[in-house]
Design an enzyme around this catalytic site. Structure first.
Site, PDB file in Angstrom:
ATOM      1  CB  ALA B  16      -1.043   0.055   1.298  1.00 26.31           C
ATOM      2  CE  LYS B  27       1.612  17.121  10.157  1.00 21.80           C
ATOM      3  NZ  LYS B  27       2.959  16.949  10.750  1.00 21.80           N
ATOM      4  CG  ASP B 127       4.138  -7.515   8.082  1.00 19.28           C
ATOM      5  OD1 ASP B 127       5.295  -8.015   8.263  1.00 19.28           O
ATOM      6  OD2 ASP B 127       3.859  -6.556   7.283  1.00 19.28           O
TER       7      ASP B 127
END
Lengths: 337, 220
Positions: B16, B27, B127
């Site tokens: 990605a 933000k 992961d």
């Protein structure tokens, strides 16, 4: 061969192929002879394969020497695949190598088979510092050089990619023929696939798992609901997408600028296409080992032997026992800075 | 009229791309999974939408269990885009090599605690690498990138999760991987108690399953 050129003879015997290659110290491959053991049915029987190797050894050796136009007295070094691989097969090759080195009274060097697949790929393609996808019947790993060794960034958690494809092919009744490996037969079928059948897609971090995919594909095969072409296609697409995804992850992680595809399954055109696509997307150069050096071969052992020996490595006969589970990341590669 | 903020590409990952954007004065990170040309369109669409839908759920579950994760603002499965809080800090991957051993050990133990809490809540990350952990100024560790995670309470899944952490340490921080992983396990055990031992046994089993592993000699 030029009269004073030094060369190394390499013996490969980790699995079903017995190979003898001859490489000059400068990196010219002068010969790459081999003989493959073809099981009557099922997969590789280690003892039967070793018997084949023992019987084929003198013929393959003679062929390599004659192709190279080299006399045994001109050899400067004997290299052999010390591991990883099948015990009986490794021992047969090691015995041939030890005998040659002792008889000719020249140095012996044991090399790691996985390192050799990477080195022959680098030699043949000119890749310098690639992320390597090494896929074969016994190995599936993504590696890149860092601090003295080829580190393993991703690998299969269970079976190897080539193994997965071969077992499916055998279940489908495909036969192993000379010059036409099972994987190639499956690739041909897959090319006529039209429908993508949904199968497990298992990526865990940088590792993959293929056993569930194989079980699912085999189960569907025996149900007879789908065309074999479609199943072969779907199996390849899923499995190749998984290894491609982890290669891409390693590429992003290491920020290297080259990709190298090596090992027996590297001969598959669809897998090449997928990896090329990923390499292009990351503006990296795609390299694939030439077909004759993709499967297990003696030339890669000879060349890696040269690299090792010219960087101070040698293996005295008394330390030349084979290492069945010698992992890639346990081997120092001092020839890379 | 609102000025249209140009988005900045923060990181082009393998799976990605992360864009830094301003969104209602905040933000934010927009994580977008672009199509991958190498796989068939149907398979590609399936993988991207599955991961986009699941990732926020897992992050939310982990947060409820006391594991800092970025807050999710928007999920767009059609375009495979997730808008989430931008966490200011440094990747642990960049921090670990430059701090004293003692601090490394403390951070690793804290990572172990977080993984323990996450596993207890039924989430495996899929992961666990030091690139996917962000250390903030206040010393809080955020876990990010749950794209390969799943809801799974099985010992096997937990074992694989920790095994991946170990492998990531070995490939990225091989100089002190063993010591770090030891402290990760210590932190993990402090949360999961007896259950941790089952997971540790599983890790050993998973390692023996691997290709060309010395330990397998004894198993055979």
């Amino acid at each position: 061969m030029k009269p004073d050129e030094q060369c190394c003879l390499g013996v490969e015997s980790t699995a079903d192929d017995f190979g003898v290659g001859i490489a000059t110290f400068k990196g010219d491959i002068l010969a790459n002879a081999s003989s493959g053991y073809v099981p009557e049915e099922g997969g590789i029987h280690p003892r039967e394969a070793a018997r084949h190797h023992a019987e084929a050894a003198d013929k393959v050796l003679a062929e390599a020497l004659s192709t190279a136009g080299v006399k045994t007295k001109d050899l400067k070094l004997i290299a052999f695949a010390q591991g990883p691989g099948l015990g009986p097969c490794l021992r047969t090759g090691a015995t041939v190598a030890r005998a040659l080195a002792s008889y000719l009274d020249i140095p012996l060097v044991g090399v790691n088979h996985s390192v050799a697949h990477i080195e022959i790929g680098r030699l043949q393609t000119g890749a310098v510092d690639p992320v390597t996808l090494y896929v074969s019947g016994g190995n599936t790993l993504v590696s890149a050089f860092d601090a003295a060794r080829y580190r393993i960034f991703g690998e299969t958690l269970d079976i190897a990619l080539g193994n997965c494809l071969d077992v499916f092919a055998r279940e489908a009744g495909l036969k192993h023929k000379k010059g036409m490996p099972l994987g190639a037969a499956l690739e041909r079928l897959a090319a006529d696939g039209e429908k993508l059948v949904s199968l497990p897609y298992v990526v865990k971090g940088m590792d993959i798992s293929l056993s569930g995919l194989l079980t699912a594909a085999t189960t569907l095969l025996h149900k007879d609901e789908y065309r074999l072409e479609d199943l072969s296609y779907s199996l390849q697409e899923h499995a190749f997408a998984m290894v491609t995804e982890v290669t891409e992850r390693a590429l992003a992680h290491t920020e290297k600028h080259e990709v190298l595809l090596t090992g027996g399954v590297a001969a598959n055109k669809r897998l090449q296409e997928m990896l090329r696509s990923v390499a292009e997307e990351h503006d990296t150069k795609f390299n694939v080992v030439p077909r004759q050096f993709a499967t297990d071969n003696g030339a890669m052992i000879a060349w890696t032997g040269v690299l090792a020996y010219t960087h101070g490595l040698a293996t005295p006969v008394k330390e030349s026992f084979v290492k069945l589970r010698w992992r890639l990341d346990k081997v120092d590669v001092p020839w890379i800075k | 009229m609102d000025k249209v903020d140009p988005q900045t590409l923060l990181k082009k990952g393998a799976e990605a791309s992360l864009f830094l954007k301003s969104w209602h004065g905040r933000k934010v990170i927009v994580k977008t999974r672009f199509p991958k040309r190498y796989r068939p369109t149907e398979l590609d669409a399936k993988i991207r939408s599955y991961r986009t839908a699941h990732e926020p759920q897992l992050m939310h579950e982990a947060k409820r269990a006391g594991v800092p994760t970025p807050t999710i603002f928007l999920v767009d499965t059609k375009n495979a885009a997730i808008t989430m809080e931008f966490v200011e800090g440094k990747q642990l991957k960049q921090v670990l090599p430059h701090i004293p051993r003692k601090e490394q050990q403390e951070l690793c133990a804290e990572i172990g605690v977080l993984i323990g809490k996450m596993h207890r809540s039924g989430v495996v990350h899929g992961d666990l690498t030091t690139s996917n952990m962000i250390l903030t100024e206040e010393g809080k560790i955020f876990l990010v990138d749950f794209g390969l995670g799943e809801k799974n309470r099985e010992v096997e899944a937990r074992g694989v999760d920790l095994h991946l952490m170990k492998r990531a340490l070995q490939s990225t921080h091989y100089q002190f991987a063993e010591d770090c992983f030891k402290h990760v396990l210590k932190g993990y055990a402090s949360v999961l108690g007896e259950d941790a031992e089952k997971v540790f046994e599983k890790i050993r089993e998973i390692e023996r399953r691997g290709r060309y592993v010395d330990e397998r000699k004894q198993a055979n």
